[in-house]
Enzyme design. Sequence first.
Site, mmCIF file in Angstrom:
data_model
loop_
_atom_site.group_PDB
_atom_site.id
_atom_site.type_symbol
_atom_site.label_atom_id
_atom_site.label_comp_id
_atom_site.label_asym_id
_atom_site.label_seq_id
_atom_site.Cartn_x
_atom_site.Cartn_y
_atom_site.Cartn_z
ATOM 1 N N CYS A 1 0.845 -1.203 0.000
ATOM 2 C CA CYS A 1 0.000 0.000 0.000
ATOM 3 C C CYS A 1 0.871 1.239 0.000
ATOM 4 C CB CYS A 1 -0.875 0.010 1.231
ATOM 5 S SG CYS A 1 -1.962 -1.406 1.299
ATOM 6 N N ASN B 1 -0.326 0.535 6.396
ATOM 7 C CA ASN B 1 0.334 -0.325 5.423
ATOM 8 C C ASN B 1 1.027 -1.429 6.202
ATOM 9 O OD1 ASN B 1 1.690 -1.453 3.279
ATOM 10 N ND2 ASN B 1 3.326 0.074 3.294
ATOM 11 N N GLY B 2 0.591 -2.660 6.027
ATOM 12 C CA GLY B 2 1.187 -3.759 6.771
ATOM 13 C C GLY B 2 0.163 -4.830 7.051
ATOM 14 N N HIS C 1 20.487 -39.068 -22.295
ATOM 15 C CA HIS C 1 19.494 -39.523 -23.269
ATOM 16 C C HIS C 1 19.375 -38.559 -24.451
ATOM 17 C CE1 HIS C 1 18.478 -42.693 -20.522
ATOM 18 N NE2 HIS C 1 18.349 -41.802 -19.559
ATOM 19 N N TRP D 1 -3.639 -2.139 -1.942
ATOM 20 C CA TRP D 1 -3.486 -3.337 -2.762
ATOM 21 C C TRP D 1 -3.997 -4.466 -1.875
ATOM 22 C CZ3 TRP D 1 -1.675 -4.744 -7.609
ATOM 23 C CH2 TRP D 1 -1.391 -6.098 -7.801
ATOM 24 N N LYS E 1 14.406 -17.408 -16.697
ATOM 25 C CA LYS E 1 14.825 -16.032 -16.428
ATOM 26 C C LYS E 1 15.895 -15.603 -17.431
ATOM 27 C CE LYS E 1 12.173 -15.095 -14.497
ATOM 28 N NZ LYS E 1 11.076 -15.814 -13.969
ATOM 29 N N ARG F 1 2.696 1.469 -8.978
ATOM 30 C CA ARG F 1 2.684 0.032 -8.686
ATOM 31 C C ARG F 1 1.341 -0.600 -9.057
ATOM 32 N NH1 ARG F 1 3.458 0.505 -2.770
ATOM 33 N NH2 ARG F 1 5.391 1.641 -2.393
ATOM 34 N N GLU G 1 13.383 -22.756 -13.780
ATOM 35 C CA GLU G 1 13.109 -21.334 -13.524
ATOM 36 C C GLU G 1 14.337 -20.477 -13.850
ATOM 37 O OE1 GLU G 1 10.615 -19.642 -13.321
ATOM 38 O OE2 GLU G 1 11.185 -17.776 -12.331
ATOM 39 N N GLU H 1 14.417 -15.148 -21.021
ATOM 40 C CA GLU H 1 13.460 -14.074 -21.290
ATOM 41 C C GLU H 1 14.043 -12.677 -21.164
ATOM 42 O OE1 GLU H 1 10.021 -13.690 -18.714
ATOM 43 O OE2 GLU H 1 11.135 -14.476 -17.020
ATOM 44 N N LYS I 1 2.950 -8.291 -19.091
ATOM 45 C CA LYS I 1 2.373 -8.950 -17.919
ATOM 46 C C LYS I 1 0.862 -8.873 -17.961
ATOM 47 C CE LYS I 1 4.391 -9.139 -13.365
ATOM 48 N NZ LYS I 1 5.454 -10.104 -13.601
HETATM 49 C C1 F6R Z 1 8.189 -15.297 -16.337
HETATM 50 C C2 F6R Z 1 6.843 -14.744 -16.291
HETATM 51 C C3 F6R Z 1 5.764 -15.517 -16.939
HETATM 52 C C4 F6R Z 1 4.595 -15.689 -15.982
HETATM 53 C C5 F6R Z 1 3.429 -16.381 -16.684
HETATM 54 C C6 F6R Z 1 2.283 -16.652 -15.734
HETATM 55 O O1 F6R Z 1 9.108 -14.475 -15.721
HETATM 56 O O2 F6R Z 1 6.620 -13.716 -15.748
HETATM 57 O O3 F6R Z 1 6.218 -16.743 -17.368
HETATM 58 O O4 F6R Z 1 5.039 -16.434 -14.891
HETATM 59 O O5 F6R Z 1 2.980 -15.588 -17.723
HETATM 60 O O6 F6R Z 1 1.755 -15.487 -15.185
HETATM 61 P P1 F6R Z 1 0.765 -15.544 -13.969
HETATM 62 O O7 F6R Z 1 1.498 -16.088 -12.798
HETATM 63 O O8 F6R Z 1 0.312 -14.131 -13.775
HETATM 64 O O9 F6R Z 1 -0.364 -16.447 -14.357
#
Ligand code: F6R
Length: 615
Positions: free
Chosen positions: A8, A107-108, A510, A81, A491, A34, A487, A494, A610
């Site tokens: 928040c 906030n907390g 294999h 949030w 990272k 944010r 993972e 991407e 995103k």
């Molecule tokens: C990788 C990344 C994406 C998300 C994926 C799922 O760094 O950000 O692979 O993890 O698009 O997104 P959510 O978790 O929002 O469903």
Amino acid sequence: MCCDSRMCGIFGCVLKEGNAAPIIHAALKRLEYRGYDSVGEATIDDGEIYIKKDRGMIDEVHKIKNLDDLPGNIGIGHTRWATHGAPLEVNAHPHMDCTGQIAVIHNGIIENFEELKQELENNGHFFKSKTDTEVIPHLIEHSLEINPSISLADAVLETVKKLNGSYAIAVISTREPDKIVCARNESPLVVGVNEKAVYFASDIPAFLPVTNKAVIVDDGELVTLSLDGYEIKKIADSSIVTREPKVIDWAPEMAVKQGYPHFMLKEIHEQPECLRNTLRLQDHYLDLMATFLDRAREVYLVACGTSYHACLAASYMFSKLAFLATYPVVASEFVEQHGKSVNIDSTILAVSQSGETADTLASIHAARQRAATVLGLTNVIGSTLTRVSRVYISQQSGPEIGVAATKTFTSQLSVMAQVALKLAKKRGKVSQDEMDYLAERLDKMPETVDTIIRTQEEKVKQIAKKYKDAKVFFFLGRGISTATAYEGRLKLMEIAYVPAIAFPAGESKHGPISLVEPGFPVVFVCPKDDTRKTLIGNIMEMKARGASIIAVVEEGDEEVKRLADDFIEVSKGIPDVLSPISYVIPLQLLAYYIALERGYNPDTPRNLAKSVTVK
Ligand code: F6R
């Protein structure tokens, strides 16, 4: 719950002249980068408190309610949030006491709010919202009722001593209409000063355009703002603290990232705090989720990208701790692979930071049509996932701005580890001693992650320099570390645009090993668990073909360190089921620094965006 300590935005001011409301409105806008779901302001004028609040982004709320026309030179404001308690007007801050004389923003997370609320309700207090915050104005009201002669600051002091959890709060009251009283524990609070006013905020950018003179308030301190400036006291013994303002020389661009060059790095560094917040989840939600999983005939863990990797790791946790078989499924495959076989006995745990990812929602839709039970784990309360889940839990990590998910992975895993532990207990599968040990190690995870970042970041930078021109990487692990390897690879691909391959190390022979030639970088995720011995065999195979070994190892694992060309150390004694939470940190940093070395902006990877909540 209200929100975690980075979730928040709070702001307030005491002005020598003019109206506070437009200043508060503008400051909240500066915190909105944010992304928020509710906003509210309260001012005092002529012995009365004026409040406006509602759900929605600031501009939407302003259009309908005009956030600028509250009267008075003193006021507080909040952007919320939600992590629990839907984003609704009634849950938006400020919250008030029964008499309407006290308004509070927070906030907390107040961990003991349910007990406090019960007590207050028994004493005749009436609550309107589902937030933890609302106990605070009622507790202040209670203190002032019992002892009417004490000051507002002393009533706040008495109140915060009863709170467990994290908070940065600000209180105004008609009893002392010329003051704002703030207090802090584990949530950020800063004071800003200039010749025209005194301000407080959760983040420096809120007041940076009006002043660059800031005083950082520490945990366990209470601050009173008035026309005379600010006075800081220690909550423990009321002793006065003298602290002069510092000049902040951040450019506005740096300020929104709290001094970090990129959101991704800021979010990597936020992980200890986010993990701390996951440990504040209310027990009964974890319990409820565990009960649903316990009853299910079959459990699918459905997600995309990073959230899928968290599911993959969680499937090892559920299996090892609770002896529950779960099927991690990439959401885009779920309908084709399982759409026809799910039924009323199936349970789908959908995991999604945004709660809006199309493939995940499509899987849930298909599963619900066949009467399956849907459970959710998400970061966005109010998202579609929360609306369609029978039970959902918040991952508690606050807005994630970096396109590459980082704190999402560790927070989701901390939540799922807690659910797995609950389930293990229900099923009587793990001894009490082991449960206690795992719970203790999970409690220490914020510290562990903090140590890794502090001690290994420089080293990772050097490794990134060394390997920046590599054309391709392998990421290998065994057991639960396979998920960590996946993972780490995601990272790197991407944000640094380096082709990379990840697979369980046992698969090397294999096929993939044929790619290896001298200098080929292979990252091994190598905790000291049951997989280590066999993994060493895989390291030897790679070395024999001239690969350059980068190992993420347990501190002091001399044998693996000797085999590796480069190594990054992770604290000792992390149980295997929790290891991805800590072993992923060096891999996040490696991807970040290789991206920088290669001249890319890690916050804006090409072709990626995103998901956000559609309101
Ligand atoms: C990788 C990344 C994406 C998300 C994926 C799922 O760094 O950000 O692979 O993890 O698009 O997104 P959510 O978790 O929002 O469903």
